[in-house]
Design an enzyme around this catalytic site. Sequence first.
Site, PDB file in Angstrom:
ATOM      1  N   GLU A 466       0.815  -1.211   0.000  1.00 14.84           N
ATOM      2  CA  GLU A 466       0.000   0.000   0.000  1.00 14.84           C
ATOM      3  C   GLU A 466       0.857   1.272   0.000  1.00 14.84           C
ATOM      4  OE1 GLU A 466      -2.597  -0.618   3.337  1.00 14.84           O
ATOM      5  OE2 GLU A 466      -3.922  -1.948   2.216  1.00 14.84           O
ATOM      6  N   GLU A 559      -6.085  -7.630  -1.648  1.00 12.25           N
ATOM      7  CA  GLU A 559      -6.461  -7.932  -0.269  1.00 12.25           C
ATOM      8  C   GLU A 559      -7.973  -7.891  -0.136  1.00 12.25           C
ATOM      9  OE1 GLU A 559      -4.697  -5.424   2.668  1.00 12.25           O
ATOM     10  OE2 GLU A 559      -2.658  -5.611   1.856  1.00 12.25           O
TER      11      GLU A 559
END
Length: 974
Positions: A466, A559
Amino acid sequence: MAEIGKKSKLNSGWLAARSTEVELSGAQLTTTHPPSIGPSSPWMEAAVPGTVLGTLVKNKVVPDPFYGLQNETIIDIADSGREYYTFWFFTTFQCKLSESQHLDLNFRAINYTAEVYINGHQKVLPKGMFRRHSLDVSDVMRPDGTNLLAVLVHPPDHPGRIPAQGGQGGDHEIGKDVAAQYVEGWDWMAPIRDRNTGIWDEVSISRTGPVKIIDPHLVSTFFDDYKRVYLHATLEMQNKSSWVADCSVNVQVTTELEGNICLVEHIQSQKVSVPAGSTIQYTFPQLYFYKPNLWWPNGMGKQSLYNVVISIDVEGFGESDSWNHHFGFRKIESDIDTATGGRLFKVNGQPIFIRGGNWILSDGLLRLSEKRYHTDIKFHADMNFNMIRCWGGGLAERPEFYHYCDIYGLLVWQEFWITGDVDGRGVPVSNPNGPLDHDLFLLCARDTVKLLRNHPSLALWVGGNEQVPPPDINAALKKDLELHPHFQTSSENEKWMVDSSSVSEDPSQYLDGTRIYVQGSMWDGFANGKGGFTDGPYEIQYPENFFKDDFYKYGFNPEVGSVGMPVAATIRATMPSEGWDIPLVKKLPAGYVEEVPNPIWDYHKYIPYSKPHKVQSQIELYGSPKDLDDFCLKAQLANYIQYRALIEGWNCRMWKKYTGFLIWKTQNPWTGLRGQFYDHLLDQTAGFFGCRCAAEPIHVQLNLSTCCIEVVNTTSDELSGIAIEASVWDLEGTCPYFKVFEKLSLPPKQTSSIVEMEYPKSKDSKPVYFLLLKLYNISNYGIISRNFYWLHQSGGDYKQLEPYRKSNIPIQVTSQVIIKGSTYEVRVNVQNKSKNAESSSLTYNNNFINRQGEGDSDSNSLENKEQTDKKRSTGFFHRICRRIVTGSNSPRLVETNGNAVGVAFFLHFSVHSSKAEGKEGEDTRILPVHYSDNYFSLVPGEAMPIKISFEAPPGVTPKITLHGWNLSQGLTVC
């Protein structure tokens, strides 16, 4: 004692002591005053490889931090100071060198810095958790061969402090170092008190002659539709002597045939001279192969591996060094799919729909082992997954991890040590420029590439989780990991000629050159591709929502996660009795509830099975749970439905909208209560088997949004001559709906909608019912895919299943046990003996088709994988088997005396020690256990073959028990 070209692991006989309690210097410890354990001694047995905290737990100096709230009783490094977790480690080893021999002392990783003393001589290991250290200790060996080694290990420079509110990566200080970031705690993990200080990876010694082999790089290139293949190899050769070494450099490639016979595919020898005291790079002439066996991911084909041995003979000395590695011929390509915008992967020219999971690490205290890795990776193959993502806040995974990914066909996404939470995008914002020492980060990254690059399972490098690395690091990684021209296009690149005269163009001279580098987990084809926080969600969902077009916008979700409650036995084994209280339920308007877990569950990061005002409780659907056992059993029902629906929802839009997904996450590195398919004790949840069902290479499923029956074909083969049998069963044991859809032909790599189910819309449909789907070959009734659903009408619930527990269904079980050493293989056949008009279905025996090499990791293909791996590890495979049977050499048969007619619902096996005496509440489970299926149901007359395999501890007699929703008392099978 290490042989020439062989390493000897120093993994036993270590002692440890806190540095502030040792008054002697490193020189004294390794000369005149070697330590020993005694009543007044600070020294204790050490866990090496391992950490300081792992050693303290092993010696019961501190309690198990993963049990209950005991982690709160262990002093944190922020409060104790770094000196408290600065430890000495000591051992001895035997080695005497002959003339012109050299000895290297190798540390594959330490955390974070260390001073090494060997026989009174000091050497320093510089900073960095992810770098190898190799020390030439030839000149300090003792004449008698007994050598003393002491290592003083210091914690990370910036261990940080854990805020009262916790948080993602604590106060983020750990991000200033090049180290694992999860150690300051996360929303799924408690903090690690010593920040994993220690000699956490392998220590070894290796003996060589004058010339040493360093980091060979193996690469294969492909031409003529993978018929013409070349193996390229480059290595460094270090001459440690004071004279020119005239060498014969040899490479041998072999493949293992049946019966432990090796076929030599290639032998080549070249003459090379290495100047005195220098290191040179040498590239072999390429080796040609015609139609070699290719390596394929799980579900696509076999994982064919070759053994490559490189050796050096020095004139006047003999063999100086050797190196070997298993190698798979395969080509991985990746680009952004124009149809979906998601990242597309191809292996050997074939697109692969990615269905996998996120991985943190095997154990939070770094108690890593080859045996544990084997179980971890085999579990992922058992779930029919084809990719594992090594998350950036965890580890650069170890070669043993990759070895089993090679064996079982799991592609690996390996991230470097950057996370958005710690490196510039967290709350509060911190470390926007990443670690303090960028050169150290790049040194560790390059060394990690060299350590892992020869594994065929390694699919891609990613800069961070991220987040992208700081600009200079990101630019350097892009340059270092630039693809060789042969791997830059999706089609075969004939422009790069295999007989190129330009040595610089040999792909094995690249740092990697064969697999892509993506700058971050939400960039360039992942999530929205631009770094927006567009992964997730991570909470309970209505199962039908996964099938809706608006559930997820983008082509590849890195995810997506949900719940992960383990079985009740795990709760009792990992928490005191006050942790056995189930959540309190607060009633909210419109039928919603709010769960309030007990403090221990809260500490262990429990995720609720309800979402106030959004998702009604998926446990209360079955009725309010009475106690821990009831709660955990109903949680398993929800686990199975939740994760099967998640995967099937992605299946239904395979290639039309999605190129893949990774579930957050597959397991926990501690006794956590969220996002897992097996717990830290290695017992599977029902979600494990929901995944296994849904991720089959060929799969029949019900679209929970449209009520259409669909077939998912991820293979490259068209399916013809097949049929689907659909039967509905009610709680009275009758079959109000039974249809067969015959003569189907299904295209490859496509999800096909077959027919809409009529039953739910019929006027006589029941509030709760069962649906059994079977995809089979018409010619022999061989089952390709079987899928069993329990369903309720829209807006309904499963509360009618509660009285169904009392239905006494007759069940018959036959079993046969084979013992190989300490390993048990149990073949079981479970049959629902109740009768019904449809019980005579020709598919009732469930004769499953063995699709060799296509991911059926419980068929003979898995048996072959396990045996092959044993042969690769030991060089031979020879076990004496004996069969344990009852009666006159016949299987054992047990049965219940039920007289009801109906579905035997949610049957599940467990394996226990059959000790006559034991403490009340003691965990008697034998773990891990591999099941070909579990948490399964049988309609009247139906039989199911199950394979169960496990290793029993010495002196323990195992007992296998079958339980079920309407078999609550259990049935001892054998």
